[in-house]
Design an enzyme around this catalytic site. Structure first.
Site, mmCIF file in Angstrom:
data_model
loop_
_atom_site.group_PDB
_atom_site.id
_atom_site.type_symbol
_atom_site.label_atom_id
_atom_site.label_comp_id
_atom_site.label_asym_id
_atom_site.label_seq_id
_atom_site.Cartn_x
_atom_site.Cartn_y
_atom_site.Cartn_z
ATOM 1 N N ASP A 21 9.758 -88.729 -26.355
ATOM 2 C CA ASP A 21 10.484 -89.955 -26.004
ATOM 3 C C ASP A 21 9.898 -90.614 -24.748
ATOM 4 O O ASP A 21 9.352 -89.936 -23.882
ATOM 5 C CB ASP A 21 11.964 -89.613 -25.781
ATOM 6 C CG ASP A 21 12.854 -90.849 -25.844
ATOM 7 O OD1 ASP A 21 12.385 -91.899 -26.347
ATOM 8 O OD2 ASP A 21 14.003 -90.772 -25.383
ATOM 9 N N HIS A 38 3.214 -96.411 -27.774
ATOM 10 C CA HIS A 38 3.142 -95.556 -28.969
ATOM 11 C C HIS A 38 1.712 -95.076 -29.191
ATOM 12 O O HIS A 38 1.476 -93.917 -29.515
ATOM 13 C CB HIS A 38 3.640 -96.317 -30.202
ATOM 14 C CG HIS A 38 5.097 -96.691 -30.119
ATOM 15 N ND1 HIS A 38 6.067 -95.796 -29.731
ATOM 16 C CD2 HIS A 38 5.752 -97.857 -30.376
ATOM 17 C CE1 HIS A 38 7.250 -96.392 -29.747
ATOM 18 N NE2 HIS A 38 7.081 -97.646 -30.127
ATOM 19 N N LEU A 132 -1.950 -72.964 -37.262
ATOM 20 C CA LEU A 132 -0.811 -73.686 -36.686
ATOM 21 C C LEU A 132 -0.150 -74.520 -37.779
ATOM 22 O O LEU A 132 -0.834 -75.241 -38.506
ATOM 23 C CB LEU A 132 -1.291 -74.617 -35.555
ATOM 24 C CG LEU A 132 -0.249 -75.598 -35.001
ATOM 25 C CD1 LEU A 132 0.838 -74.887 -34.206
ATOM 26 C CD2 LEU A 132 -0.907 -76.653 -34.101
HETATM 27 C C1 IPE Z 1 14.492 -90.001 -30.729
HETATM 28 O O1 IPE Z 1 14.169 -90.963 -29.793
HETATM 29 C C2 IPE Z 1 13.597 -90.114 -31.918
HETATM 30 C C3 IPE Z 1 12.184 -89.834 -31.698
HETATM 31 C C4 IPE Z 1 11.644 -89.407 -30.592
HETATM 32 C C5 IPE Z 1 11.356 -90.034 -32.830
HETATM 33 P P1 IPE Z 1 14.988 -92.319 -29.670
HETATM 34 O O2 IPE Z 1 14.425 -93.045 -28.516
HETATM 35 O O3 IPE Z 1 15.012 -93.014 -30.974
HETATM 36 O O4 IPE Z 1 16.447 -91.766 -29.380
HETATM 37 P P2 IPE Z 1 17.710 -92.468 -28.695
HETATM 38 O O5 IPE Z 1 18.001 -93.711 -29.475
HETATM 39 O O6 IPE Z 1 17.335 -92.782 -27.283
HETATM 40 O O7 IPE Z 1 18.792 -91.438 -28.775
HETATM 41 C C1 IPE Z 2 9.627 -92.534 -28.608
HETATM 42 O O1 IPE Z 2 9.549 -93.521 -27.627
HETATM 43 C C2 IPE Z 2 8.960 -92.956 -29.896
HETATM 44 C C3 IPE Z 2 9.903 -93.178 -31.007
HETATM 45 C C4 IPE Z 2 11.188 -93.071 -30.931
HETATM 46 C C5 IPE Z 2 9.329 -93.596 -32.257
HETATM 47 P P1 IPE Z 2 10.555 -94.730 -27.579
HETATM 48 O O2 IPE Z 2 9.982 -95.851 -28.384
HETATM 49 O O3 IPE Z 2 11.910 -94.316 -27.966
HETATM 50 O O4 IPE Z 2 10.487 -95.095 -26.046
HETATM 51 P P2 IPE Z 2 11.686 -95.570 -25.112
HETATM 52 O O5 IPE Z 2 12.787 -94.558 -25.252
HETATM 53 O O6 IPE Z 2 12.103 -96.913 -25.597
HETATM 54 O O7 IPE Z 2 11.098 -95.591 -23.740
HETATM 55 MG MG MG Z 3 13.482 -93.577 -26.909
#
Ligand code: IPE
Ligand code: IPE
Ligand code: MG
Length: 246
Positions: A21, A38, A132
């Site tokens: 995240d 990303h 793995l």
């Molecule tokens: C959780 O992250 C999903 C992934 C890392 C793929 P999100 O950024 O979507 O989660 P919330 O919305 O903050 O809980």
């Molecule tokens: C995690 O990073 C990637 C996915 C959930 C696909 P985020 O896109 O949720 O990044 P933040 O939480 O907005 O910083």
């Molecule tokens: Mg996120």
């Protein structure tokens, strides 16, 4: 935390799961588009894979796209899908060379056809590898997984293949996406958020949880080492007392 203690090869987690995240916030901090976060995040994923290979950790599960992530703007969803295909193409030779088996959990049929084809190709080409097991959670939600499990078991009950009384933990496990994997030992979430966001609810029942403020694109092998070191300093009691473990 004492970072001077070296990692013990004896007490390594067998299954690490990561909620990757913070890509969006990483990009925003730099005045970049979320897509750049990303894109850079895929390098961190690669680094985590290599670190697990080096340490001999047999299972790594990465939360790449949740069932809830479909609610994001279409442009971002499209970018994530495109990046997935691009990084699979880029990493394929490494998967072959290093003996990595690719596994997918989640509603794979919800993904665009092109992504499904690419994934299937890598799955097929790596299915005999044993160094793995790299599992990508894609269009994954633990609640969806429970629904699938309940439906499949109900069908078996309806067809007299199993009686309600013989439904055990093992029977439930057989119907989860993770039926052939051990439970998670160490669950890591980056970016400072301290929640599970519908990831592997059954499988983390006794996982050690590790939260770090590091944003996913900044997460390097040293951060993974730190998480493992922290894990190794904990006592996993599984309901017993300390004395019983000695
Ligand atoms: C959780 O992250 C999903 C992934 C890392 C793929 P999100 O950024 O979507 O989660 P919330 O919305 O903050 O809980
Ligand atoms: C995690 O990073 C990637 C996915 C959930 C696909 P985020 O896109 O949720 O990044 P933040 O939480 O907005 O910083
Ligand atoms: Mg996120």
């Amino acid at each position: 935390m004492n970072t001077k203690i070296p990692l013990s090869k004896k007490n390594l987690p067998q299954h690490i799961a990561i909620i990757m995240d913070g890509n969006g916030r990483w990009a925003k901090k730099r005045g970049l588009l979320r897509a750049m976060g990303h894109e850079t995040g895929t390098k961190s994923a690669n680094e985590a894979v290599n670190a697990c290979l080096d340490l001999g950790i047999p299972y790594l599960t990465l939360y790449a796209f949740s069932t809830e992530n479909w609610k994001r703007p279409k442009l971002e969803v499209d970018t994530l899908m495109r990046l997935l295909v691009k990084s699979l193409k880029r990493e394929m030779p490494q998967f072959i060379k290093a003996g990595i088996r690719l596994n997918i959990i989640g509603l794979m049929t919800d993904l665009p056809k092109k992504v499904q084809q690419e994934l299937q190709e890598v799955i097929n080409k790596t299915q005999t590898h044993t160094n793995l097991v790299l599992t990508l959670a894609l269009s994954y939600g633990a609640r969806e997984e429970f629904i699938k499990t309940v439906r499949e078991i109900s069908d078996k009950v309806k067809n007299d293949l199993i009686s309600p009384h013989s439904i055990t933990e093992d029977v439930i496990k057989e119907h989860l996406y993770t039926f052939d994997m051990p439970d998670v030992d160490l669950l890591i979430r980056t970016s400072g958020e301290q929640r599970i966001s519908n990831f592997l609810l059954w499988q983390i029942a006794y996982a050690e949880l590790y939260f770090t403020d590091v944003l996913w694109p900044d997460f390097k092998a040293e951060h993974l080492n730190q998480a493992i070191l922290n894990y190794q300093q904990r006592e996993r009691r599984f309901g017993k007392t300390s004395e019983q473990l000695r």
